[in-house]
Design a protein around this motif. Structure first.
Motif, short mmCIF file in Angstrom:
data_model
loop_
_atom_site.label_atom_id
_atom_site.label_comp_id
_atom_site.label_asym_id
_atom_site.label_seq_id
_atom_site.Cartn_x
_atom_site.Cartn_y
_atom_site.Cartn_z
N ALA A 165 0.83 -1.20 0.00
CA ALA A 165 0.00 0.00 0.00
C ALA A 165 0.87 1.25 0.00
O ALA A 165 0.57 2.23 -0.71
N PHE A 166 1.95 1.25 0.78
CA PHE A 166 2.85 2.40 0.81
C PHE A 166 3.50 2.63 -0.55
O PHE A 166 3.51 3.76 -1.06
N GLU A 167 4.05 1.58 -1.14
CA GLU A 167 4.72 1.71 -2.43
C GLU A 167 3.74 2.18 -3.51
O GLU A 167 4.08 3.02 -4.35
N THR A 168 2.53 1.65 -3.49
CA THR A 168 1.52 2.03 -4.48
C THR A 168 1.13 3.49 -4.30
O THR A 168 1.02 4.24 -5.28
N ALA A 169 0.93 3.92 -3.05
CA ALA A 169 0.57 5.32 -2.79
C ALA A 169 1.71 6.25 -3.17
O ALA A 169 1.47 7.36 -3.66
N GLN A 170 2.93 5.83 -2.96
CA GLN A 170 4.08 6.66 -3.31
C GLN A 170 4.13 6.92 -4.81
O GLN A 170 4.38 8.04 -5.25
N ILE A 171 3.89 5.89 -5.61
CA ILE A 171 3.89 6.06 -7.06
C ILE A 171 2.67 6.85 -7.51
O ILE A 171 2.76 7.72 -8.38
N ALA A 172 1.51 6.58 -6.90
CA ALA A 172 0.29 7.29 -7.29
C ALA A 172 0.36 8.77 -6.96
O ALA A 172 -0.19 9.60 -7.71
N SER A 173 1.03 9.15 -5.89
CA SER A 173 1.07 10.55 -5.48
C SER A 173 2.25 11.32 -6.05
O SER A 173 2.34 12.53 -5.87
N SER A 174 3.16 10.65 -6.72
CA SER A 174 4.34 11.33 -7.25
C SER A 174 3.97 12.19 -8.45
O SER A 174 2.93 12.01 -9.08
N VAL A 175 4.86 13.12 -8.76
CA VAL A 175 4.65 14.00 -9.91
C VAL A 175 4.70 13.15 -11.17
O VAL A 175 5.66 12.41 -11.42
N GLY A 176 3.65 13.22 -11.96
CA GLY A 176 3.59 12.46 -13.20
C GLY A 176 3.18 11.00 -13.01
O GLY A 176 3.14 10.23 -13.96
N GLY A 177 2.91 10.60 -11.78
CA GLY A 177 2.50 9.22 -11.52
C GLY A 177 1.09 8.95 -12.01
O GLY A 177 0.21 9.81 -11.92
N THR A 178 0.87 7.78 -12.56
CA THR A 178 -0.45 7.42 -13.06
C THR A 178 -1.01 6.26 -12.25
O THR A 178 -0.28 5.53 -11.57
N GLU A 179 -2.30 6.10 -12.37
CA GLU A 179 -2.97 5.00 -11.66
C GLU A 179 -2.51 3.65 -12.20
O GLU A 179 -2.32 2.70 -11.44
N ALA A 180 -2.30 3.56 -13.50
CA ALA A 180 -1.86 2.31 -14.11
C ALA A 180 -0.47 1.91 -13.60
O ALA A 180 -0.23 0.74 -13.28
N GLU A 181 0.45 2.90 -13.52
CA GLU A 181 1.79 2.61 -13.00
C GLU A 181 1.74 2.17 -11.55
O GLU A 181 2.45 1.24 -11.15
N ALA A 182 0.91 2.84 -10.77
CA ALA A 182 0.81 2.51 -9.35
C ALA A 182 0.24 1.11 -9.15
O ALA A 182 0.76 0.33 -8.35
N LYS A 183 -0.82 0.80 -9.89
CA LYS A 183 -1.41 -0.54 -9.75
C LYS A 183 -0.47 -1.63 -10.27
O LYS A 183 -0.42 -2.73 -9.72
N LEU A 184 0.27 -1.31 -11.33
CA LEU A 184 1.25 -2.27 -11.84
C LEU A 184 2.30 -2.59 -10.78
O LEU A 184 2.61 -3.75 -10.53
N ARG A 185 2.84 -1.54 -10.14
CA ARG A 185 3.84 -1.75 -9.08
C ARG A 185 3.23 -2.51 -7.91
O ARG A 185 3.86 -3.39 -7.33
N GLY A 186 2.00 -2.16 -7.54
CA GLY A 186 1.33 -2.86 -6.44
C GLY A 186 1.14 -4.33 -6.74
O GLY A 186 1.39 -5.20 -5.90
#
Length: 137
Positions: free
Chosen positions: A53-74
């Motif tokens: 959850a932390f890693e996913t939120a970190q990618i989702a909240s970063s500048v230029g981060g997308t939901e697809a990238e965050a879910k992929l990392r999660g």
């Protein structure tokens, strides 16, 4: 030569006591062992979900981060931790109109039944849920 008589060889009345004690204590010991293993597995599952959850939120909240990238990392982390049937939910949905400072909430849920090591009767139908909130950068 000496002959033994029946009076010399007496069988103690407690000859089967150890077997009876073992038969009575074995189920309790097995429940204790498997319960400890399942409890350890549940602790690992919760910790792995928190990290994900932390890693996913970190990618989702970063500048230029997308939901697809965050879910992929999660999902990569869930696969690495061998967590089965987990779902990742990100609120609000990420698009280009999300303002800086918007709280991004990541919720990960996983059933205990699919992630149990032992028999399913220890942890029946428990849904583990981990939530992490991070602000959009």
């Amino acid at each position: 030569m000496y002959r033994r008589t029946s009076q010399q060889v007496k069988v103690p009345p407690r000859c089967g006591l150890a077997a009876v004690e073992f038969a009575l204590s074995l189920p309790l010991l097995m429940i204790l062992i498997f319960g400890s293993i399942e409890a350890s597995n549940a602790i690992f599952l919760r910790q792995a979900m928190t990290i994900t959850a932390f890693e996913t939120a970190q990618i989702a909240s970063s500048v230029g981060g997308t939901e697809a990238e965050a879910k992929l990392r999660g999902n990569e982390l869930l696969t690495t931790f061998n967590i089965q049937d987990a779902t990742i939910d990100i609120q609000p949905s990420i698009d280009s109109t999300i303002a800086r400072g918007t709280p991004m909430r990541v919720e990960i849920t996983a059933p205990s039944k699919a992630n149990s090591i032992g028999p399913a009767w220890f942890l029946k139908e428990i849904m583990y849920k981990r939530v992490f909130t991070m602000y959009r950068l």
